[in-house]
Design an enzyme around this catalytic site. Sequence first.
Site, PDB file in Angstrom:
ATOM      1  N   TRP A 198       0.854  -1.185   0.000  1.00 31.62           N
ATOM      2  CA  TRP A 198       0.000   0.000   0.000  1.00 31.62           C
ATOM      3  C   TRP A 198       0.899   1.247   0.000  1.00 31.62           C
ATOM      4  O   TRP A 198       1.882   1.307   0.735  1.00 31.62           O
ATOM      5  CB  TRP A 198      -0.909   0.001   1.241  1.00 31.62           C
ATOM      6  CG  TRP A 198      -1.657   1.288   1.358  1.00 31.62           C
ATOM      7  CD1 TRP A 198      -2.753   1.665   0.645  1.00 31.62           C
ATOM      8  CD2 TRP A 198      -1.326   2.390   2.211  1.00 31.62           C
ATOM      9  NE1 TRP A 198      -3.128   2.931   1.000  1.00 31.62           N
ATOM     10  CE2 TRP A 198      -2.270   3.409   1.965  1.00 31.62           C
ATOM     11  CE3 TRP A 198      -0.330   2.631   3.158  1.00 31.62           C
ATOM     12  CZ2 TRP A 198      -2.258   4.639   2.628  1.00 31.62           C
ATOM     13  CZ3 TRP A 198      -0.295   3.861   3.815  1.00 31.62           C
ATOM     14  CH2 TRP A 198      -1.264   4.829   3.550  1.00 31.62           C
ATOM     15  N   ASP A 366     -15.003  10.347   0.332  1.00 33.19           N
ATOM     16  CA  ASP A 366     -15.652   9.574   1.391  1.00 33.19           C
ATOM     17  C   ASP A 366     -16.287  10.479   2.463  1.00 33.19           C
ATOM     18  O   ASP A 366     -15.757  11.556   2.762  1.00 33.19           O
ATOM     19  CB  ASP A 366     -14.562   8.703   2.041  1.00 33.19           C
ATOM     20  CG  ASP A 366     -15.119   7.596   2.891  1.00 33.19           C
ATOM     21  OD1 ASP A 366     -16.343   7.542   3.079  1.00 33.19           O
ATOM     22  OD2 ASP A 366     -14.301   6.772   3.380  1.00 33.19           O
ATOM     23  N   ARG A 442     -10.462  -2.177   8.280  1.00 35.80           N
ATOM     24  CA  ARG A 442     -11.006  -0.814   8.227  1.00 35.80           C
ATOM     25  C   ARG A 442     -12.493  -0.838   8.615  1.00 35.80           C
ATOM     26  O   ARG A 442     -13.316  -0.198   7.996  1.00 35.80           O
ATOM     27  CB  ARG A 442     -10.847  -0.223   6.827  1.00 35.80           C
ATOM     28  CG  ARG A 442     -10.607   1.273   6.836  1.00 35.80           C
ATOM     29  CD  ARG A 442     -10.689   1.863   5.442  1.00 35.80           C
ATOM     30  NE  ARG A 442     -10.358   3.285   5.469  1.00 35.80           N
ATOM     31  CZ  ARG A 442     -10.843   4.168   4.625  1.00 35.80           C
ATOM     32  NH1 ARG A 442     -11.667   3.801   3.677  1.00 35.80           N
ATOM     33  NH2 ARG A 442     -10.509   5.426   4.702  1.00 35.80           N
ATOM     34  N   LYS A 475     -15.758   8.081  -8.413  1.00 32.99           N
ATOM     35  CA  LYS A 475     -14.552   7.384  -7.932  1.00 32.99           C
ATOM     36  C   LYS A 475     -15.029   6.119  -7.235  1.00 32.99           C
ATOM     37  O   LYS A 475     -15.749   6.192  -6.235  1.00 32.99           O
ATOM     38  CB  LYS A 475     -13.782   8.284  -6.962  1.00 32.99           C
ATOM     39  CG  LYS A 475     -12.532   7.633  -6.378  1.00 32.99           C
ATOM     40  CD  LYS A 475     -11.753   8.643  -5.539  1.00 32.99           C
ATOM     41  CE  LYS A 475     -10.597   8.016  -4.789  1.00 32.99           C
ATOM     42  NZ  LYS A 475      -9.975   8.972  -3.861  1.00 32.99           N
ATOM     43  N   ASP A 477     -14.130   3.054  -5.172  1.00 30.82           N
ATOM     44  CA  ASP A 477     -13.046   2.631  -4.293  1.00 30.82           C
ATOM     45  C   ASP A 477     -13.267   1.186  -3.817  1.00 30.82           C
ATOM     46  O   ASP A 477     -14.384   0.649  -3.900  1.00 30.82           O
ATOM     47  CB  ASP A 477     -13.011   3.592  -3.087  1.00 30.82           C
ATOM     48  CG  ASP A 477     -11.655   3.671  -2.415  1.00 30.82           C
ATOM     49  OD1 ASP A 477     -10.784   2.858  -2.725  1.00 30.82           O
ATOM     50  OD2 ASP A 477     -11.484   4.568  -1.558  1.00 30.82           O
ATOM     51  N   MET A 478     -12.254   0.569  -3.275  1.00 34.26           N
ATOM     52  CA  MET A 478     -12.339  -0.803  -2.745  1.00 34.26           C
ATOM     53  C   MET A 478     -11.163  -0.969  -1.801  1.00 34.26           C
ATOM     54  O   MET A 478     -10.024  -0.981  -2.234  1.00 34.26           O
ATOM     55  CB  MET A 478     -12.240  -1.781  -3.925  1.00 34.26           C
ATOM     56  CG  MET A 478     -12.555  -3.210  -3.623  1.00 34.26           C
ATOM     57  SD  MET A 478     -11.119  -4.083  -2.989  1.00 34.26           S
ATOM     58  CE  MET A 478     -11.685  -5.740  -3.081  1.00 34.26           C
ATOM     59  N   ASN A 479     -11.448  -1.038  -0.494  1.00 38.52           N
ATOM     60  CA  ASN A 479     -10.378  -0.858   0.481  1.00 38.52           C
ATOM     61  C   ASN A 479      -9.987  -2.050   1.330  1.00 38.52           C
ATOM     62  O   ASN A 479      -9.384  -1.860   2.392  1.00 38.52           O
ATOM     63  CB  ASN A 479     -10.735   0.305   1.408  1.00 38.52           C
ATOM     64  CG  ASN A 479     -10.475   1.634   0.750  1.00 38.52           C
ATOM     65  OD1 ASN A 479      -9.351   1.940   0.414  1.00 38.52           O
ATOM     66  ND2 ASN A 479     -11.516   2.414   0.530  1.00 38.52           N
ATOM     67  N   CYS A 517     -10.252   2.824  -7.961  1.00 36.50           N
ATOM     68  CA  CYS A 517      -9.370   3.054  -6.822  1.00 36.50           C
ATOM     69  C   CYS A 517      -9.450   1.806  -5.949  1.00 36.50           C
ATOM     70  O   CYS A 517     -10.501   1.174  -5.858  1.00 36.50           O
ATOM     71  CB  CYS A 517      -9.868   4.277  -6.050  1.00 36.50           C
ATOM     72  SG  CYS A 517      -8.926   4.641  -4.564  1.00 36.50           S
ATOM     73  N   ASP A 539      -2.276   5.825  -3.073  1.00 38.53           N
ATOM     74  CA  ASP A 539      -2.621   6.776  -2.018  1.00 38.53           C
ATOM     75  C   ASP A 539      -1.418   7.628  -1.644  1.00 38.53           C
ATOM     76  O   ASP A 539      -1.565   8.603  -0.904  1.00 38.53           O
ATOM     77  CB  ASP A 539      -3.106   6.031  -0.767  1.00 38.53           C
ATOM     78  CG  ASP A 539      -4.607   5.763  -0.829  1.00 38.53           C
ATOM     79  OD1 ASP A 539      -5.259   6.280  -1.751  1.00 38.53           O
ATOM     80  OD2 ASP A 539      -5.119   5.035   0.041  1.00 38.53           O
TER      81      ASP A 539
HETATM   82  C1  DGJ Z   1      -8.884   5.080  -0.063  1.00 40.67           C
HETATM   83  C2  DGJ Z   1      -8.591   5.898  -1.274  1.00 40.67           C
HETATM   84  O1  DGJ Z   1      -7.446   5.435  -1.914  1.00 40.67           O
HETATM   85  C3  DGJ Z   1      -8.479   7.363  -0.898  1.00 40.67           C
HETATM   86  O2  DGJ Z   1      -8.143   8.125  -2.015  1.00 40.67           O
HETATM   87  C4  DGJ Z   1      -9.785   7.804  -0.304  1.00 40.67           C
HETATM   88  O3  DGJ Z   1     -10.790   7.774  -1.272  1.00 40.67           O
HETATM   89  C5  DGJ Z   1     -10.151   6.915   0.863  1.00 40.67           C
HETATM   90  N1  DGJ Z   1     -10.110   5.517   0.529  1.00 40.67           N
HETATM   91  C6  DGJ Z   1     -11.505   7.247   1.400  1.00 40.67           C
HETATM   92  O4  DGJ Z   1     -11.902   6.408   2.391  1.00 40.67           O
END
Ligand code: DGJ
Length: 718
Positions: A198, A366, A442, A475, A477-479, A517, A539
């Site tokens: 990351w 977010d 998270r 955007k 996203d997927m975290n 993302c 990021d």
């Molecule tokens: C992870 C993304 O990479 C960031 O740019 C941002 O959008 C955050 N998530 C928001 O939770």
Amino acid sequence: MAIQIKDGVFNLKTPDISYIMCVFGNRLLHVHYGKRIDSDIEIDTEVLRVRPCAAMTGKDIEEYNMSSELLLTEYSCYGSPDLRTPAFHAEYEDGSEVTVLTYKGYQTYQGKKPLRGLPSTYVECDDEAETLEITLEDTLQKIEVILSYTVFENYNAIARSVKVKNRGDQVVKVKSLMSCSSYLLDKNYEMMHLQGAWARERHIQRLPLGNSMQRIDSKRGASSHHHSPFIGFVRPYTTEEAGEAYGFSLIYSGNFEAYAETNAYDTVRINMGINSFSFCHKLKKNDELVAPEAVMVYSAEGIGAMSRTFHKLYKNRLCRGKWRDAERPILINNWEATYFEFDENKILSIAQKAKEMGIELLVLDDGWFGKRDLDNCSLGDWTPDLRKLPNGIKGLAEKVNAIGMKFGLWFEPEMVSPDSDLYRAHPDWCIHIESRKRTECRHQLILDLSKKEVQDYIVKSISDILCTAPIEYVKWDMNRNFTEITTPGLPHQYMLGLYSVLERITTAFPEVLFEGCSGGGGRFDAGMLPYFSQYWTSDDTDAIERTYIQYGTSVVMPASTMGAHVSTVPNHQLGRTTPLKSRGYVAMMGQFGYELDIEKCTDQEIEEMKHQITEYKELRELFHNGEMYRLKSPFEENCCAWEFVSEDKKNAVLMYCTVLASCQGAYSYVKLRGLNADKTYIDIETGKKYGGDYLMNVGIAFENSQDFLAVMKRFEEA
Ligand code: DGJ
């Protein structure tokens, strides 16, 4: 004719390369992949490296007294005397895992068919490519394996995929179905791959091949920050400009594996496809399984030429839709400016100031939905938080539009927070195993996209918002990565579900610019490009770390797909302070934007940013459509340089960035590439004239006199 077939020899040709296979007895063998060969090929057993005496496992090709242990079987399977890791592996109802694939026949056609349910390269008219399909079969177990090769003659690339069909009555469990299998005829290569973590994605690594297995993979449910679905093979002496470079890129975003296995005779087998670790797909009678597409590129002129081939093909025949060619807006994203602490007034005052600076799109990141003041709740509840946004998303978007800016919105549609209405209503919709702890990352769980009702929920909830407000950018996203995976087939079924959701949403909203993302670049792979015209590269917004990340990413990905933003200093990820100028020039390599609180910037900084914006607007067409040359590698030197050259070679822009300064250090000469040697170019800033031959052979001298300082030079044909 891109595909020549004569006397059982298949020669797949582009202007520079040949990929050659032959039918030998009832087997399909690999003969050559590399420089183009035009002469007639007579298969000679020496070329095939057959040494029957060396075989330890028996001679299964009896008529030629040969053993597949030693052969370059084009698509290998487990259970014959060939005991290297196979491309195909299945379990049958009799409990056996032995497959013998023999040659059955072939067909060719102009053009290329889409891959059902999977992203793939495409043609806009049939004469752009020619496809060869070779069918192999196991007559005992009644399966067919169809190998498909599409030759993009004008792009100098070959796209491959594989399909297995169950022709019998039994249930076949497919455990491995590689997308691409190929060979190197000696082991004097280095395997090149893109590794990271990351905020440190896609750093280039080169490791010499030994008589061993070298493998990268992902078991994370996404292609991952750690490894990209790409492997390259280069000679130890191959550089950006010279030497052989083979590139294999998988158009897939889930669990993958890619490896090189060198046997005792120094022959290297390369396999790439869905990760066979914990993979199982059951095929009932007449069912079929399609492996994702892989793209093979060969360059005899270094790694740079290999990358430019990937860039051209992916930019023009993998990316698609309106935004493939359209000029992208310069955006400002509020994430690093406010994180979760914002309200409508704050967003509008950022928008107002951004408009005055020339920025074109405001992205609300977010924290706009549910009651999300932190990252611990509300994913899945896509309803605006009226405490922060009293006029909802529609009201805010209209006000942003009234300022003269486009409006964009962040979603993380594949996730659910345990503290959400969605989870309370459907606790069984997330990936989990009954009676086991659900590991949170998270504070979130992953929705099981293999389920149709989950797919429909995502499509409906996102579409409802896109329909009710003037949203021109998303955007996505997927975290987090997968844990507690229910069944071996789930990660692939998830990917098929995700691709289906993305297909439905991007088709329904063709005007919207979608940016992918995944905690930055954790799923920035070729499989995402048909849906996301651009991808948040990392990021990490530190300008120096970005030179590494963007340099490595450009090994496969075109700059037109890389999201890159100017952020504040000290940098939020690394704490480093770099000049605003450098942050601007490094971000200009990609899809340019800002991600800082411009209300906290000084007048001088605002003026400098306005200048960047004007400059980027003049150059964005060149960054988007120009050919990219990597000139100095931060992985090898204390600096980084890259260049973009217009197709007609009349314009070039060069970015040079010092990493660490040195006292009384030597000048660093940067030789430009891709210019017309016999034309004169003017340095736009100084008015100085240079011959193209001078710029390419002597170069421009840079002084490494200030840490982290980037400079840009523009040249125009006189
Ligand atoms: C992870 C993304 O990479 C960031 O740019 C941002 O959008 C955050 N998530 C928001 O939770």
